[in-house]
Design a protein around this motif. Structure first.
Motif, PDB file in Angstrom:
ATOM      1  N   ARG A 200      81.808  -0.134  32.425  1.00 36.38           N
ATOM      2  CA  ARG A 200      83.167  -0.617  32.622  1.00 36.38           C
ATOM      3  C   ARG A 200      83.046  -1.189  34.020  1.00 36.38           C
ATOM      4  NH1 ARG A 200      87.167   1.443  29.576  1.00 36.38           N
ATOM      5  NH2 ARG A 200      86.583   3.125  28.197  1.00 36.38           N
ATOM      6  N   ARG A 201      83.847  -2.053  34.295  1.00 33.47           N
ATOM      7  CA  ARG A 201      84.204  -2.687  35.692  1.00 33.47           C
ATOM      8  C   ARG A 201      85.511  -2.339  35.997  1.00 33.47           C
ATOM      9  NH1 ARG A 201      80.666  -7.349  36.743  1.00 33.47           N
ATOM     10  NH2 ARG A 201      81.735  -7.280  38.411  1.00 33.47           N
ATOM     11  N   ASP A 202      85.770  -2.597  37.232  1.00 37.15           N
ATOM     12  CA  ASP A 202      87.183  -2.345  38.016  1.00 37.15           C
ATOM     13  C   ASP A 202      88.382  -3.139  37.177  1.00 37.15           C
ATOM     14  OD1 ASP A 202      86.022  -0.535  39.608  1.00 37.15           O
ATOM     15  OD2 ASP A 202      86.103  -1.954  41.154  1.00 37.15           O
ATOM     16  N   GLU A 203      87.735  -4.391  36.845  1.00 39.30           N
ATOM     17  CA  GLU A 203      88.867  -5.156  36.009  1.00 39.30           C
ATOM     18  C   GLU A 203      89.329  -4.571  34.652  1.00 39.30           C
ATOM     19  OE1 GLU A 203      89.155  -9.685  34.583  1.00 39.30           O
ATOM     20  OE2 GLU A 203      87.472  -8.955  35.821  1.00 39.30           O
ATOM     21  N   PRO A 204      90.477  -4.142  34.589  1.00 37.43           N
ATOM     22  CA  PRO A 204      90.629  -3.767  33.024  1.00 37.43           C
ATOM     23  C   PRO A 204      90.295  -4.687  31.892  1.00 37.43           C
ATOM     24  CG  PRO A 204      92.488  -3.426  34.340  1.00 37.43           C
ATOM     25  CD  PRO A 204      91.563  -4.466  35.185  1.00 37.43           C
ATOM     26  N   GLY A 205      89.697  -3.693  31.025  1.00 39.14           N
ATOM     27  CA  GLY A 205      89.296  -4.765  29.617  1.00 39.14           C
ATOM     28  C   GLY A 205      87.895  -5.303  29.873  1.00 39.14           C
ATOM     29  N   THR A 206      87.396  -5.045  31.079  1.00 38.84           N
ATOM     30  CA  THR A 206      86.058  -5.856  31.197  1.00 38.84           C
ATOM     31  C   THR A 206      84.820  -5.111  31.261  1.00 38.84           C
ATOM     32  OG1 THR A 206      87.171  -7.674  32.503  1.00 38.84           O
ATOM     33  CG2 THR A 206      84.945  -7.371  32.882  1.00 38.84           C
ATOM     34  N   VAL A 207      83.913  -5.259  30.767  1.00 34.84           N
ATOM     35  CA  VAL A 207      82.526  -4.489  30.854  1.00 34.84           C
ATOM     36  C   VAL A 207      81.353  -5.470  31.218  1.00 34.84           C
ATOM     37  CG1 VAL A 207      83.156  -2.704  29.251  1.00 34.84           C
ATOM     38  CG2 VAL A 207      82.199  -4.553  28.466  1.00 34.84           C
ATOM     39  N   GLU A 208      80.455  -4.880  31.815  1.00 34.53           N
ATOM     40  CA  GLU A 208      79.318  -5.740  32.468  1.00 34.53           C
ATOM     41  C   GLU A 208      78.120  -5.182  31.369  1.00 34.53           C
ATOM     42  OE1 GLU A 208      76.362  -6.227  36.145  1.00 34.53           O
ATOM     43  OE2 GLU A 208      77.652  -4.431  36.026  1.00 34.53           O
ATOM     44  N   THR A 209      77.171  -6.298  31.032  1.00 32.37           N
ATOM     45  CA  THR A 209      76.072  -6.085  30.219  1.00 32.37           C
ATOM     46  C   THR A 209      74.862  -6.359  30.941  1.00 32.37           C
ATOM     47  OG1 THR A 209      75.234  -6.215  27.981  1.00 32.37           O
ATOM     48  CG2 THR A 209      76.092  -8.302  28.867  1.00 32.37           C
ATOM     49  N   GLY A 210      73.798  -5.870  30.627  1.00 33.88           N
ATOM     50  CA  GLY A 210      72.428  -6.082  31.006  1.00 33.88           C
ATOM     51  C   GLY A 210      71.445  -5.764  29.854  1.00 33.88           C
ATOM     52  N   MET A 211      70.190  -6.213  29.640  1.00 34.01           N
ATOM     53  CA  MET A 211      69.496  -6.154  28.504  1.00 34.01           C
ATOM     54  C   MET A 211      68.041  -6.240  29.253  1.00 34.01           C
ATOM     55  SD  MET A 211      69.112  -8.564  25.089  1.00 34.01           S
ATOM     56  CE  MET A 211      70.801  -8.767  25.452  1.00 34.01           C
ATOM     57  N   TRP A 212      67.001  -5.833  28.508  1.00 36.23           N
ATOM     58  CA  TRP A 212      65.863  -5.830  28.552  1.00 36.23           C
ATOM     59  C   TRP A 212      64.932  -5.781  27.090  1.00 36.23           C
ATOM     60  CZ3 TRP A 212      62.203  -2.058  27.046  1.00 36.23           C
ATOM     61  CH2 TRP A 212      62.562  -0.915  27.282  1.00 36.23           C
ATOM     62  N   LEU A 213      63.997  -6.539  26.794  1.00 34.47           N
ATOM     63  CA  LEU A 213      63.147  -6.362  25.557  1.00 34.47           C
ATOM     64  C   LEU A 213      61.673  -6.266  26.023  1.00 34.47           C
ATOM     65  CD1 LEU A 213      64.693  -9.524  23.310  1.00 34.47           C
ATOM     66  CD2 LEU A 213      65.019  -6.786  23.030  1.00 34.47           C
ATOM     67  N   GLY A 214      61.131  -5.435  25.267  1.00 32.57           N
ATOM     68  CA  GLY A 214      59.622  -5.457  25.343  1.00 32.57           C
ATOM     69  C   GLY A 214      58.868  -6.780  25.316  1.00 32.57           C
ATOM     70  N   ARG A 215      57.696  -7.210  25.735  1.00 29.66           N
ATOM     71  CA  ARG A 215      57.190  -8.454  25.577  1.00 29.66           C
ATOM     72  C   ARG A 215      56.892  -8.903  24.265  1.00 29.66           C
ATOM     73  NH1 ARG A 215      54.185  -5.839  29.697  1.00 29.66           N
ATOM     74  NH2 ARG A 215      54.813  -6.481  31.969  1.00 29.66           N
ATOM     75  N   SER A 216      56.731  -7.839  23.302  1.00 27.34           N
ATOM     76  CA  SER A 216      56.347  -8.363  22.105  1.00 27.34           C
ATOM     77  C   SER A 216      57.288  -8.530  21.229  1.00 27.34           C
ATOM     78  CB  SER A 216      55.576  -7.127  21.380  1.00 27.34           C
ATOM     79  OG  SER A 216      56.182  -6.195  21.112  1.00 27.34           O
ATOM     80  N   ALA A 217      58.839  -8.517  22.023  1.00 24.51           N
ATOM     81  CA  ALA A 217      59.981  -8.715  21.185  1.00 24.51           C
ATOM     82  C   ALA A 217      60.590 -10.041  21.678  1.00 24.51           C
ATOM     83  CB  ALA A 217      60.886  -7.243  21.123  1.00 24.51           C
ATOM     84  N   ARG A 218      60.189 -10.522  22.754  1.00 26.87           N
ATOM     85  CA  ARG A 218      60.697 -11.733  23.295  1.00 26.87           C
ATOM     86  C   ARG A 218      60.557 -12.873  22.296  1.00 26.87           C
ATOM     87  NH1 ARG A 218      58.843 -10.154  29.388  1.00 26.87           N
ATOM     88  NH2 ARG A 218      59.895  -7.804  29.285  1.00 26.87           N
ATOM     89  N   GLY A 219      61.383 -14.011  22.507  1.00 21.58           N
ATOM     90  CA  GLY A 219      61.233 -15.294  21.747  1.00 21.58           C
ATOM     91  C   GLY A 219      61.385 -15.057  20.412  1.00 21.58           C
ATOM     92  N   ARG A 220      61.975 -13.999  19.702  1.00 22.54           N
ATOM     93  CA  ARG A 220      62.162 -13.936  18.317  1.00 22.54           C
ATOM     94  C   ARG A 220      63.581 -13.889  17.937  1.00 22.54           C
ATOM     95  NH1 ARG A 220      59.159  -8.810  17.563  1.00 22.54           N
ATOM     96  NH2 ARG A 220      60.181  -8.417  15.702  1.00 22.54           N
ATOM     97  N   GLY A 221      64.474 -14.279  18.924  1.00 22.20           N
ATOM     98  CA  GLY A 221      66.046 -14.115  18.466  1.00 22.20           C
ATOM     99  C   GLY A 221      66.552 -12.845  18.511  1.00 22.20           C
ATOM    100  N   LEU A 222      65.832 -11.848  18.965  1.00 26.71           N
ATOM    101  CA  LEU A 222      66.276 -10.407  19.215  1.00 26.71           C
ATOM    102  C   LEU A 222      67.294 -10.193  20.157  1.00 26.71           C
ATOM    103  CD1 LEU A 222      62.852  -8.480  18.154  1.00 26.71           C
ATOM    104  CD2 LEU A 222      64.694  -9.317  16.810  1.00 26.71           C
TER     105      LEU A 222
END
Length: 169
Positions: free
Chosen positions: A85-107
């Motif tokens: 959740r962010r301070d702005e109502p109705g807004t969330v922040e996202t972040g992500m990471w993938l293991g090296r073997s999962a990168r570049g595959r559309g995941l």
């Protein structure tokens, strides 16, 4: 099928598999906040990883206002995506990471699309993210999911409006 993922809230059942892929296929600074611990995946850093994720078990309505999802592909945990959740109502922040073997595959794009659907289902209207301008993988994923991107102060900021149709591919 390339790009097929499901998101599972991080809990005790999938926390160790998540830590295993992080330790084997990612750098600590890419998957968790900085901690005062020996370099690399030391015992102290592994404990901090567990504590960091356990602090968010309460989800969007918990004390941290954050839900962490294990990204699962082919029955295996391959990374993590969060929504906070962010301070702005109705807004969330996202972040992500993938293991090296999962990168570049559309995941990554598949996981972000799933997260956008989860955010909409939770009543959110906007998902925001930021990355560094040299993170080509993240920028590609954000573009594929319809993000409006802007550069400012050495960062790339993304905004995805959930009022329009959600990306399906």
């Amino acid at each position: 099928m390339t790009g097929a993922v499901k998101l599972e809230p991080v809990d005790e059942r999938n926390l160790e598999p998540l830590l295993s892929v992080a330790a084997a296929e990612a750098e600590p600074e890419d998957v968790m906040p900085p901690v005062d611990a020996p370099a690399g995946w030391s015992l102290a850093r592994r404990d901090a990883f567990r504590e960091f994720h356990r602090a968010n078990f309460g989800g969007l309505d918990g004390p941290t206002g954050t839900v962490m999802f294990a990204i699962v592909s082919g029955g295996e945990v391959v990374g993590m995506v969060r929504m906070a959740r962010r301070d702005e109502p109705g807004t969330v922040e996202t972040g992500m990471w993938l293991g090296r073997s999962a990168r570049g595959r559309g995941l990554g794009a598949a996981a972000l699309r799933e997260l956008l659907h989860a955010a909409a289902a939770a009543g959110m209207r906007t998902v925001v993210a930021d990355t560094t301008p040299d993170n080509a993988g993240a920028i590609s994923v954000l573009r594929k999911c319809g993000a409006e991107l802007r550069q400012e102060g050495g960062k790339t900021y993304a905004r995805m409006c959930l009022d329009s149709a959600l990306p399906t591919h």
